[in-house]
Write a protein that holds these residues in place. Structure first.
Motif, PDB file in Angstrom:
ATOM      1  N   ASP A 387       0.843  -1.200   0.000  1.00 16.33           N
ATOM      2  CA  ASP A 387       0.000   0.000   0.000  1.00 16.33           C
ATOM      3  C   ASP A 387       0.880   1.253   0.000  1.00 16.33           C
ATOM      4  OD1 ASP A 387      -2.218  -1.594   0.092  1.00 16.33           O
ATOM      5  OD2 ASP A 387      -2.668  -1.246   2.210  1.00 16.33           O
ATOM      6  N   ILE A 388       0.355   2.311  -0.587  1.00 16.53           N
ATOM      7  CA  ILE A 388       1.064   3.592  -0.589  1.00 16.53           C
ATOM      8  C   ILE A 388       0.186   4.622   0.128  1.00 16.53           C
ATOM      9  CG2 ILE A 388       2.009   5.450  -2.004  1.00 16.53           C
ATOM     10  CD1 ILE A 388       2.695   3.414  -4.104  1.00 16.53           C
ATOM     11  N   ILE A 389       0.706   5.156   1.248  1.00 17.52           N
ATOM     12  CA  ILE A 389      -0.013   6.156   2.041  1.00 17.52           C
ATOM     13  C   ILE A 389       0.275   7.532   1.446  1.00 17.52           C
ATOM     14  CG2 ILE A 389      -0.308   7.162   4.336  1.00 17.52           C
ATOM     15  CD1 ILE A 389       0.786   4.533   5.502  1.00 17.52           C
ATOM     16  N   THR A 390      -0.778   8.238   1.047  1.00 18.93           N
ATOM     17  CA  THR A 390      -0.608   9.561   0.432  1.00 18.93           C
ATOM     18  C   THR A 390      -1.045  10.696   1.346  1.00 18.93           C
ATOM     19  OG1 THR A 390      -2.791   9.380  -0.629  1.00 18.93           O
ATOM     20  CG2 THR A 390      -0.873   8.611  -1.892  1.00 18.93           C
ATOM     21  N   HIS A 391      -1.917  10.415   2.329  1.00 18.95           N
ATOM     22  CA  HIS A 391      -2.375  11.464   3.254  1.00 18.95           C
ATOM     23  C   HIS A 391      -2.505  10.878   4.658  1.00 18.95           C
ATOM     24  CE1 HIS A 391      -3.646  13.067  -0.648  1.00 18.95           C
ATOM     25  NE2 HIS A 391      -3.664  14.271  -0.088  1.00 18.95           N
ATOM     26  N   VAL A 392      -2.170  11.652   5.662  1.00 13.88           N
ATOM     27  CA  VAL A 392      -2.387  11.281   7.054  1.00 13.88           C
ATOM     28  C   VAL A 392      -3.040  12.464   7.761  1.00 13.88           C
ATOM     29  CG1 VAL A 392      -0.005  11.946   7.658  1.00 13.88           C
ATOM     30  CG2 VAL A 392      -1.339  10.475   9.201  1.00 13.88           C
ATOM     31  N   ASN A 393      -4.215  12.216   8.349  1.00 18.22           N
ATOM     32  CA  ASN A 393      -4.997  13.245   9.046  1.00 18.22           C
ATOM     33  C   ASN A 393      -5.217  14.486   8.175  1.00 18.22           C
ATOM     34  OD1 ASN A 393      -5.085  11.550  11.268  1.00 18.22           O
ATOM     35  ND2 ASN A 393      -3.296  12.483  12.239  1.00 18.22           N
ATOM     36  N   GLY A 394      -5.497  14.257   6.886  1.00 22.72           N
ATOM     37  CA  GLY A 394      -5.806  15.347   5.979  1.00 22.72           C
ATOM     38  C   GLY A 394      -4.617  16.057   5.376  1.00 22.72           C
ATOM     39  N   VAL A 395      -3.388  15.662   5.748  1.00 23.59           N
ATOM     40  CA  VAL A 395      -2.168  16.311   5.245  1.00 23.59           C
ATOM     41  C   VAL A 395      -1.492  15.384   4.226  1.00 23.59           C
ATOM     42  CG1 VAL A 395       0.075  17.292   5.864  1.00 23.59           C
ATOM     43  CG2 VAL A 395      -1.874  17.532   7.424  1.00 23.59           C
ATOM     44  N   GLU A 396      -1.068  15.967   3.110  1.00 21.78           N
ATOM     45  CA  GLU A 396      -0.396  15.176   2.083  1.00 21.78           C
ATOM     46  C   GLU A 396       0.951  14.670   2.610  1.00 21.78           C
ATOM     47  OE1 GLU A 396       0.955  15.490  -2.629  1.00 21.78           O
ATOM     48  OE2 GLU A 396       0.178  17.253  -1.570  1.00 21.78           O
ATOM     49  N   VAL A 397       1.215  13.382   2.390  1.00 23.14           N
ATOM     50  CA  VAL A 397       2.429  12.748   2.907  1.00 23.14           C
ATOM     51  C   VAL A 397       3.533  12.787   1.851  1.00 23.14           C
ATOM     52  CG1 VAL A 397       3.453  10.583   3.705  1.00 23.14           C
ATOM     53  CG2 VAL A 397       1.166  11.242   4.471  1.00 23.14           C
ATOM     54  N   TYR A 419      -3.520   4.153  -1.367  1.00 23.39           N
ATOM     55  CA  TYR A 419      -3.772   3.636  -2.718  1.00 23.39           C
ATOM     56  C   TYR A 419      -3.283   2.193  -2.801  1.00 23.39           C
ATOM     57  CZ  TYR A 419      -5.363   7.973  -4.838  1.00 23.39           C
ATOM     58  OH  TYR A 419      -6.108   9.077  -5.176  1.00 23.39           O
ATOM     59  N   ARG A 420      -4.197   1.337  -3.219  1.00 20.59           N
ATOM     60  CA  ARG A 420      -3.885  -0.080  -3.437  1.00 20.59           C
ATOM     61  C   ARG A 420      -4.222  -0.375  -4.902  1.00 20.59           C
ATOM     62  NH1 ARG A 420      -6.811  -3.436   0.789  1.00 20.59           N
ATOM     63  NH2 ARG A 420      -5.289  -2.326   2.092  1.00 20.59           N
ATOM     64  N   GLY A 421      -3.196  -0.250  -5.760  1.00 18.92           N
ATOM     65  CA  GLY A 421      -3.452  -0.343  -7.197  1.00 18.92           C
ATOM     66  C   GLY A 421      -4.205   0.897  -7.643  1.00 18.92           C
ATOM     67  N   GLN A 422      -5.342   0.702  -8.294  1.00 26.79           N
ATOM     68  CA  GLN A 422      -6.174   1.818  -8.753  1.00 26.79           C
ATOM     69  C   GLN A 422      -7.145   2.309  -7.673  1.00 26.79           C
ATOM     70  OE1 GLN A 422      -6.041   3.423 -11.591  1.00 26.79           O
ATOM     71  NE2 GLN A 422      -4.622   2.157 -12.754  1.00 26.79           N
ATOM     72  N   LYS A 423      -7.289   1.534  -6.594  1.00 22.88           N
ATOM     73  CA  LYS A 423      -8.290   1.861  -5.583  1.00 22.88           C
ATOM     74  C   LYS A 423      -7.758   2.871  -4.578  1.00 22.88           C
ATOM     75  CE  LYS A 423     -10.599  -2.663  -5.752  1.00 22.88           C
ATOM     76  NZ  LYS A 423     -10.986  -3.847  -4.968  1.00 22.88           N
ATOM     77  N   GLU A 424      -8.590   3.854  -4.270  1.00 20.72           N
ATOM     78  CA  GLU A 424      -8.288   4.793  -3.197  1.00 20.72           C
ATOM     79  C   GLU A 424      -9.089   4.368  -1.967  1.00 20.72           C
ATOM     80  OE1 GLU A 424      -9.282   9.381  -2.003  1.00 20.72           O
ATOM     81  OE2 GLU A 424      -8.732   8.984  -4.101  1.00 20.72           O
ATOM     82  N   LEU A 425      -8.379   4.094  -0.863  1.00 16.86           N
ATOM     83  CA  LEU A 425      -9.017   3.604   0.355  1.00 16.86           C
ATOM     84  C   LEU A 425      -8.788   4.586   1.488  1.00 16.86           C
ATOM     85  CD1 LEU A 425      -7.760  -0.090   0.171  1.00 16.86           C
ATOM     86  CD2 LEU A 425      -9.945   0.794  -0.683  1.00 16.86           C
ATOM     87  N   LYS A 426      -9.773   4.691   2.362  1.00 16.62           N
ATOM     88  CA  LYS A 426      -9.639   5.484   3.587  1.00 16.62           C
ATOM     89  C   LYS A 426      -9.600   4.500   4.757  1.00 16.62           C
ATOM     90  CE  LYS A 426     -11.746   9.749   1.925  1.00 16.62           C
ATOM     91  NZ  LYS A 426     -12.757  10.787   2.141  1.00 16.62           N
ATOM     92  N   ILE A 427      -8.497   4.515   5.485  1.00 19.27           N
ATOM     93  CA  ILE A 427      -8.240   3.550   6.559  1.00 19.27           C
ATOM     94  C   ILE A 427      -7.977   4.298   7.859  1.00 19.27           C
ATOM     95  CG2 ILE A 427      -6.640   1.773   7.387  1.00 19.27           C
ATOM     96  CD1 ILE A 427      -6.265   0.890   4.511  1.00 19.27           C
ATOM     97  N   LEU A 428      -8.630   3.851   8.911  1.00 13.80           N
ATOM     98  CA  LEU A 428      -8.444   4.435  10.231  1.00 13.80           C
ATOM     99  C   LEU A 428      -7.646   3.447  11.097  1.00 13.80           C
ATOM    100  CD1 LEU A 428      -9.189   6.899  12.042  1.00 13.80           C
ATOM    101  CD2 LEU A 428     -11.110   5.517  12.903  1.00 13.80           C
ATOM    102  N   VAL A 429      -6.476   3.880  11.540  1.00 14.68           N
ATOM    103  CA  VAL A 429      -5.598   3.031  12.354  1.00 14.68           C
ATOM    104  C   VAL A 429      -5.514   3.628  13.758  1.00 14.68           C
ATOM    105  CG1 VAL A 429      -3.287   2.086  12.627  1.00 14.68           C
ATOM    106  CG2 VAL A 429      -4.259   2.303  10.345  1.00 14.68           C
ATOM    107  N   LYS A 430      -5.786   2.789  14.753  1.00 21.12           N
ATOM    108  CA  LYS A 430      -5.693   3.226  16.151  1.00 21.12           C
ATOM    109  C   LYS A 430      -4.432   2.639  16.759  1.00 21.12           C
ATOM    110  CE  LYS A 430     -10.724   3.536  16.689  1.00 21.12           C
ATOM    111  NZ  LYS A 430     -11.903   3.059  17.430  1.00 21.12           N
ATOM    112  N   PRO A 431      -3.389   3.435  16.918  1.00 18.14           N
ATOM    113  CA  PRO A 431      -2.107   2.913  17.459  1.00 18.14           C
ATOM    114  C   PRO A 431      -2.247   2.478  18.909  1.00 18.14           C
ATOM    115  CG  PRO A 431      -1.832   5.048  16.381  1.00 18.14           C
ATOM    116  CD  PRO A 431      -3.308   4.852  16.571  1.00 18.14           C
ATOM    117  N   ASP A 432      -1.408   1.514  19.263  1.00 18.51           N
ATOM    118  CA  ASP A 432      -1.304   1.102  20.672  1.00 18.51           C
ATOM    119  C   ASP A 432      -0.477   2.145  21.412  1.00 18.51           C
ATOM    120  OD1 ASP A 432      -2.776  -1.129  20.263  1.00 18.51           O
ATOM    121  OD2 ASP A 432      -1.077  -2.508  20.094  1.00 18.51           O
ATOM    122  N   GLU A 433      -0.949   2.537  22.582  1.00 15.24           N
ATOM    123  CA  GLU A 433      -0.235   3.559  23.354  1.00 15.24           C
ATOM    124  C   GLU A 433       0.957   2.944  24.076  1.00 15.24           C
ATOM    125  OE1 GLU A 433      -0.959   6.701  23.234  1.00 15.24           O
ATOM    126  OE2 GLU A 433      -2.755   6.458  21.997  1.00 15.24           O
TER     127      GLU A 433
END
Length: 433
Positions: A387-397, A419-433
Motif C-alpha cells: 500500500d502507498i499512504i498519500t495522506h495522514v490526518n488530511g495532510v499530504e504525505v 492507494y492499493r493499485g487503482q483503488k483509493e481507500l480510507k483507513i483508520l488506524v488506532k495505534p497502541d499507546e
C-alpha cells in the motif's frame, strides 16, 4: 517439402566444390593416361627406338602449356579457401541432416572439473553458512495450541561476530514495542542448535542491533570492508526468508545510495544497492563478498532486483560505540502501529508504475508500506504490504517523518488515505499507546 528444399540448396552449394576437386586432377593426368596407351616398342633397333621416342615426346605432358599445369592447383586452392570460409555454414547444414552425429558429439564431451572451477558462489555460502542464524520473535503470553510453545510473531536473520555468542542483526528484527515484556527471542544455528537470545544493544535510527546468546567456540563470520566495493562486484546474500534457513541468493552491487535518495532523511547512511534477492526474513542476514567476508547487513527490499543493505563499515562504528552499553527495551515508549515503511519519490513511483500497471496515476509521492506485523494495529486497521499512504490526518504525505510526527500526538488515531493499485481507500488506524 522443406527437407527437399534444404537438399536442393545444399546440393547447389557443394556441387561446384566437388567439380573443382575432381575435374582438376583428371585434367592434369589426362596426358599420363594417354601416354600409357601408346604402342609399345617392337624391337630394340636404334631407328625404331628414336621414332618411338619422338612419338612419345609429342604426346607427353611436357608439351602442355605452363598455365594449364597451374589451373588444377589454383582450382584446388580456391575450393579450399571457399570451404574454410563457409565452414560454419556447412557444419550447420550437416547438423540439420545428421542430428544424431551432433548428439553423439555432445554426449561425448567431457565437462569434468567445471563444478570445481566455477562454483565460487557455493564456496562462499559453504564458508559462511555455519555463522548465519535464524531469529524468531515469540509472544510468551500466547501459547500455540498444538506445540505448547509461545506463538511466533515474526522472524529474521543474523550472523555471529564473536565466539562467545554475539550476533549482529537489524533492530527491526528483534525490537517489538508492542510485545514489551512478553517477547522472547529464539536463535537457531544451521546445525540445529537453539539458544535463548537477549537484545544487548540496539539503534533504531540506523536499524542495527546485537543479540547475546550463551555459547562458546561458536562459528564466526569475518567482517570485511564496504567502502572499497565497486558497482558490478559479485555479492552473496544469506538469510532465512519465510523461515527457510540459510537460503542463498547472489547478485552484484548496483550502486551506493545515500539515505536522502531513499527518503530516509534522519539516517546518515550510504546504503549498498544490490540486485541479490532479499525477501522477508532475509533482514539481518549478511551480504558477503567473494572472499567470504560480511560487507553489509541485508535490510530491505523495494522491488524485485532493487534491495538495500547497511554497509558493514557503518555497523563497525555502531559496534564500537555500543560496547559496554546495555539496551533497555521499555525505556522508550512510543505509540505503535506495527508497520515498516519507506518514503517513495517520483522516480520510484515511475518505476513502480512501470512494473505494476495497475498503480493509479494520481500517486506521485507518499510512503510505501513494506511490511505489516501480524495482529498489529496496522493489520487490524486494514493496511497491506505494498500500500502507498498519500495522506495522514488530511495532510499530504511526502516523507515517513510525517507518519512518526502523527504518532507523537497522543490519543489521536491515524486517518490515512491509501492507494492499493487503482483503488483509493480510507483507513483508520488506532495505534497502541
Amino acid at each position: 517439402m522443406n527437407t527437399f528444399k534444404k537438399i536442393i540448396t545444399f546440393d547447389s552449394q557443394i556441387r561446384p566444390i566437388c567439380f573443382a576437386l575432381i575435374a582438376g586432377p583428371l585434367r592434369n593426368n589426362k596426358h599420363w593416361f594417354h601416354s600409357r596407351n601408346q604402342t609399345k616398342l617392337q624391337n630394340i633397333k636404334l631407328e625404331r627406338f628414336q621414332n618411338s621416342k619422338q612419338e612419345h615426346s609429342t604426346g607427353s605432358y611436357s608439351h602442355v602449356p605452363i598455365i594449364q599445369r597451374f589451373i588444377p592447383g589454383v582450382l584446388v586452392l580456391a575450393a579450399s579457401a571457399y570451404i574454410a570460409k563457409n565452414y560454419g555454414y556447412y557444419k550447420e547444414k550437416l547438423q540439420e541432416f545428421f542430428p544424431f552425429v551432433v548428439v553423439a558429439t555432445k554426449l561425448g564431451k567431457n565437462l569434468a572439473g567445471q563444478r570445481e572451477k566455477y562454483n565460487f558462489i557455493a564456496e562462499v555460502a559453504d564458508l559462511a553458512a555455519p555463522a548465519v542464524v535464524y531469529i524468531e520473535i515469540r509472544d510468551t503470553k500466547r501459547i500455540d495450541y498444538y506445540t505448547g510453545q509461545p506463538t511466533p510473531i515474526s522472524n529474521g536473520s543474523g550472523f555471529i561476530i564473536d565466539q562467545s555468542g554475539l550476533i549482529l542483526t537489524n533492530a527491526h528484527v528483534v525490537i517489538d514495542n508492542n510485545l514489551k515484556n512478553n517477547m522472547s527471542i529464539l536463535v537457531k544455528l544451521v546445525d540445529g542448535r537453539t539458544f535463548e537470545g537477549v537484545v544487548e544493544n540496539a539503534d533504531t535510527q540506523s536499524d542495527l542491533a546485537t543479540v547475546r546468546v550463551k555459547g562458546s567456540h561458536l562459528p564466526v563470520l569475518k567482517l570485511g570492508g564496504s567502502t572499497s566495493l565497486k558497482p558490478g562486484e559479485w555479492v552473496v546474500a544469506l538469510g532465512s526468508p519465510l523461515a527457510l534457513s540459510n537460503t542463498v541468493t547472489c547478485g552484484i552491487i548496483s550502486a551506493h545510495r545515500k539515505s536522502e535518495e531513499l527518503g530516509l532523511f534522519k539516517k546518515k547512511i550510504v546504503y549498498l544497492q544490490t540486485d541479490a534477492s532479499i525477501n522477508q526474513g532475509n533482514s539481518g542476514g549478511p551480504l558477503l563478498n567473494l572472499d567470504g567476508e560480511a560487507v553489509g547487513i541485508n535490510s530491505m527490499k523495494i522491488l524485485p532486483g532493487i534491495s538495500f543493505a547497511i554497509p558493514i563499515d557503518h555497523a563497525k562504528a555502531f559496534l564500537s560505540t555500543s560496547s559496554g552499553q546495555k539496551y533497555a527495551q521499555n525505556v522508550r515508549r512510543t505509540r505503535y502501529i506495527g508497520i515498516t515503511m519507506m518514503t517513495v519519490t517520483e522516480p520510484m513511483i515511475a518505476e513502480l508504475r512501470k512494473r505494476q500497471c495497475s498503480l493509479s496515476v494520481k500517486v506521485r509521492e507518499g510512503v510505501l508500506v513494506w511490511k505489516v506485523i501480524t495482529e498489529s494495529p496496522g493489520e487490524r486497521g486494514g493496511l497491506h504490504p505494498g500500500d502507498i499512504i498519500t495522506h495522514v490526518n488530511g495532510v499530504e504525505v511526502k516523507s515517513s517523518v510525517q507518519i512518526y510526527e502523527a504518532l507523537a500526538e497522543k490519543g489521536k488515531p491515524l486517518d490515512l488515505v491509501v492507494y492499493r493499485g487503482q483503488k483509493e481507500l480510507k483507513i483508520l488506524v488506532k495505534p497502541d499507546e
